[in-house]
Every structure is written in C-alpha cells, then in structure tokens.
Design a protein around this motif. Sequence first.
Motif, PDB file in Angstrom:
ATOM      1  N   ARG A   1       3.515   0.877  11.243  1.00 33.24           N
ATOM      2  CA  ARG A   1       2.958   0.832   9.887  1.00 33.24           C
ATOM      3  C   ARG A   1       1.732  -0.075   9.794  1.00 33.24           C
ATOM      4  NH1 ARG A   1       8.531   0.323   8.703  1.00 33.24           N
ATOM      5  NH2 ARG A   1       8.262  -1.859   8.139  1.00 33.24           N
TER       6      ARG A   1
ATOM      7  N   PRO B   1       2.728  -2.108  -4.490  1.00 32.14           N
ATOM      8  CA  PRO B   1       1.762  -1.719  -3.451  1.00 32.14           C
ATOM      9  C   PRO B   1       0.471  -2.526  -3.490  1.00 32.14           C
ATOM     10  CG  PRO B   1       1.886  -0.049  -5.179  1.00 32.14           C
ATOM     11  CD  PRO B   1       3.025  -0.987  -5.410  1.00 32.14           C
TER      12      PRO B   1
ATOM     13  N   ASP C   1       7.437  -6.534   4.658  1.00 31.12           N
ATOM     14  CA  ASP C   1       8.658  -5.730   4.743  1.00 31.12           C
ATOM     15  C   ASP C   1       9.703  -6.176   3.721  1.00 31.12           C
ATOM     16  OD1 ASP C   1       7.639  -4.298   6.905  1.00 31.12           O
ATOM     17  OD2 ASP C   1       8.413  -5.730   8.372  1.00 31.12           O
TER      18      ASP C   1
ATOM     19  N   SER D   1      11.540  -3.034  -2.423  1.00 26.69           N
ATOM     20  CA  SER D   1      11.824  -1.828  -3.206  1.00 26.69           C
ATOM     21  C   SER D   1      10.570  -0.985  -3.456  1.00 26.69           C
ATOM     22  CB  SER D   1      12.464  -2.210  -4.544  1.00 26.69           C
ATOM     23  OG  SER D   1      11.609  -3.046  -5.301  1.00 26.69           O
ATOM     24  N   ALA D   2       9.477  -1.321  -2.773  1.00 30.38           N
ATOM     25  CA  ALA D   2       8.217  -0.551  -2.828  1.00 30.38           C
ATOM     26  C   ALA D   2       7.637  -0.477  -4.239  1.00 30.38           C
ATOM     27  CB  ALA D   2       8.434   0.851  -2.264  1.00 30.38           C
ATOM     28  N   ARG D   3       7.779  -1.564  -5.010  1.00 29.99           N
ATOM     29  CA  ARG D   3       7.283  -1.554  -6.380  1.00 29.99           C
ATOM     30  C   ARG D   3       5.951  -2.269  -6.541  1.00 29.99           C
ATOM     31  NH1 ARG D   3      11.630  -2.885 -10.779  1.00 29.99           N
ATOM     32  NH2 ARG D   3      10.422  -1.325 -11.918  1.00 29.99           N
TER      33      ARG D   3
END
Length: 511
Positions: free
Chosen positions: A360, A312, A279, A308-310
Amino acid sequence: MAYEVHVSRNGRWQIEGVAASEVDATSDARRRVSQAGVEGVRVVKEARGKFGQPEVVFEQKGRGVSENVTLGTVDTTPQKCEEPDDLYGDDARQAMGKLFKNYSAKMNVTVSEVLYNPRELKRVMEKDNLVTSAVSKVASLQSAGESPQAAKERRDELFSMLDQVMAKANAAEKVELPSISKVGFSELEKAVATKAADAEEAEYLKRVAISRELIDERSFLGKLDNAMKWAESVDPAVAVGALDEFIADALNDATLVQDLLGPRENLLAAILAMLDLLDGQMALAKGNEEQRKEINATTERLNKLIASARLPGAVDVIADRIRGIINSRNPLMRDGTPEKEKDAFRQLVERLVPAEGPIRTAPELFDALIERGSRLLNLGGATGRLEALAFISRLPADPPRGLRFLMAIHDSSLRPPFEAKLQELFDDWIKTMDTAGAVHPSTKNPAFVMKAVTNLFYQVRDANLPEEIKKKFTEHLDTLLYKYVVEAKILERVDDPNRPLRMRARMLVSM
C-alpha cells in the motif's frame, strides 16, 4: 485544592489546564511553554475562603514569536486550481498549510478555520505581505518554463479566486448556525440542510460552523480532539468529510504530531510509529502517566478513526509528513555507524514492502526511499537513483521482498526513468535465484521453502505486469519448484509406503 495552568498567547491569558497538585500543574505548564506562539505560562493556586486571593506558584516566559512571520516552503508544485472552490480541496489546503505554517503556529489557527472565517481571512491578508508572497510563489511554480506574462496572469487568477472565497465567507457570516458543542454534529447537519439552497451549500455551511467552533480552541490538540469526538458521534456508515478536512489541517502542525508520537528512540522509530498510525495501529507512547493521559486518549481516537477508513484526508497528511522525513538528510539512528544506518534503512524498506499481502506504499514514499538510498550510497543525480533502486532491491533479507519492491516500482508513476534498469534487475534476479532454496535462504525446512516459492509464484501471477515479464518469472519459479521436489525427493517422503494410506493421501492433498 486546584491548580490552574494559565497560558499567554497574543497578549491574552487563558486557562488551558487544571490539575489537582502543584507538581502536575507545573509539569503541564513546562510542557506548554515550549509550544509555538506561547509567550508565557503560570500556575495559579486557587484561593481558599471567601476573601482569599489566587496565588501564582510558578511562572515562566515562553520563547515568544517574532512580529514578522515568514512564509514557509513547498517542495512540490501544487495542483493547479481552476475554480475558487478548488482552493478548499485537499491538495490546495495542504500547500497552504506548508506555506502558512509559521502563521498558523503563531495564531493557533488551521487553514480551514481561516478559509471559512472572513475575520481570519482579513487578518492573514493584512499580515506581513504573506498572502501576496504565497500567491507569487505558487504562480511562479505553476507557470515554470513559461513567460513572465504567464506568471502574472496566474497571479491575477489566484487573487481573483481569493476575492471570491472572501465574498463567500462574508455572505456566510450572516447565517445563524447552532453550536456543535450544544446540539451535536448530527443536529448541525439537519440545521444546515434547512438553511442551504442545495447540498453543495449545505456542505459549505457545515464547514463554516466547524470553523466558528474550533477558532476559539487555542491548542491544536484541542482542535483535533474536538473534531474527532464529533466524528465519533456520527453513524460509522456516514462519511465525515468536513471534519476530516479540519482534522487533516490540524495534523499539519509539526508540534502536534510530535506530541502524538511522544518520545521515540530515534528517527526510524518515529517513522515506523507513523506508518503504524496509517494502519490505525500506532502503539501509544509511554511516559509520565498524567502527562500522556490526555494526548494518548486523542491518539487512540485517531487510531480508531483511521483504522475504520473514515479519515482519508488525515491519512494523506500523515503520509506526506512521512515522505518529507524519509526524504530528509536526518539520520535514522542517533550517532549510528554507517553499518547501523544501513541496517535501519533495511528495516524501513522491509516495513514499506511487506513479505505478503498488498503493497500500500504510495509512489511518493518510494521516491523518498530511493532518494535516501542514493545519499546512503553517496551518489547523486540520475545515476545515483538507478543505483539506489538496485541497492534497495537487494537489501531485504528475503529475496521475494526485493522482487516485490521492483514490481511495485514498475507498476507506479515512477517507472519511466527506471524502465531499462528494471528490466536489467528482473533478469539479474532470475539468474541469482538458481535454486528454490535461494528464494528462502533463511531456512532448510522443505515446507517453508516450497511455500515461499509458491507464494511468490502467485504474487507475480496476480501482479500488474506485462504478460511477457510474468511468464518469464512464473516459468522460472515453476521450474525451481519442480527441481526442488524431484531432487529433494519430497514426494517419496510424503508418499511413504510405511504410513497408513489415509495419512499419505491427506499429506499429498495438503501439499
């Protein structure tokens, strides 16, 4: 006065750290000596004056490495690569990371560094029959249940793909590319665009340049930190897929992950910390401030980039490591009683299944959770997994969380063998929840009880469940809430004639 930390790897001494005091330098050297591939460490005091000589103030031999490097194991069958370019994909690299983990630790290289560097590719292909063994292993897994001829054909296909990967790397070796450290990552992207025939080749050359740069960095922590610094330098709106691959490969190193986590109280604490990292919110480990300073700075970078979801690919690698740990036989608590182990398992379940918000958790993690649950019950096989499913659903202190777990399993790829058991557990849940208070047993507060029932109603309504199951649950919850409001005389309490009309209206609307 400065003290240099020298580290010997593969017969070569290199400076890997500098400290202002002998105590700090020695402490750093002791930390490094236990790392895989380290043959020795020493602390060198810099010379004073023009004619002074450096002085070795500390030296210690490392555990060294065996000349023979063994092949690692994979616990799942890798996805089947159909084209040579598939070997650069996330699943293929993750499988190679597991198979070649001992080689990577010995040589201090990641899978991606090897794939895009012909000299490193040649080196691993000549090392202890490793590649042949790995190809045979993967071919056997991917042709399981077929004829011996099918396994041979698959081996030939994989070797042919590797030959093409080598040829591509050899061709790229001739291309002049700028140093990322000198010009920055954005300038590298501009440079490869002018040298490539198309976008696909540009992406390949970008990775070649990253490999060239990181191959000389001798620690996985350094590789990770450099790649993340370059990612930070790129506009946040721009994807950093190439760097993500190298970051993910570095995180395949178990020692690096342990360093990032730092000392944790037990296995449960380590798992929870890694879940927090997924997270982007992992609390930094405490300890000697100087020792942790560099590592914590890298960990904080990783936190922010994941948040920042950069990254994955990095998230997938961390999630797979968590899955492996949960699926292991190692206890969650050190020297804990069965009751303490059960309580720790409950905490893990509640972390993976939040009371509110989206679930998730990947099916693979739930599968590992079920496996650990069956071992906790000391039951094996299909029966053990069915009983573990029921056990886990009843474990949380709040019943809605247990139901959410069952709904998540029903909505996942794990459902088929559990189909009948899920229907049974759904019916049991409805029978058990015979009052609204049973949905939220930890409180007598009417507002909290009604909120819990209402929240669960909407969670079920919005879940990806067959309509007949949804209807069964929503009607039951609606009935429970109606009975609670009537029997507890909630409306009478809210609509009290002794209160001002405006207050009564506001309370009714709020309710």
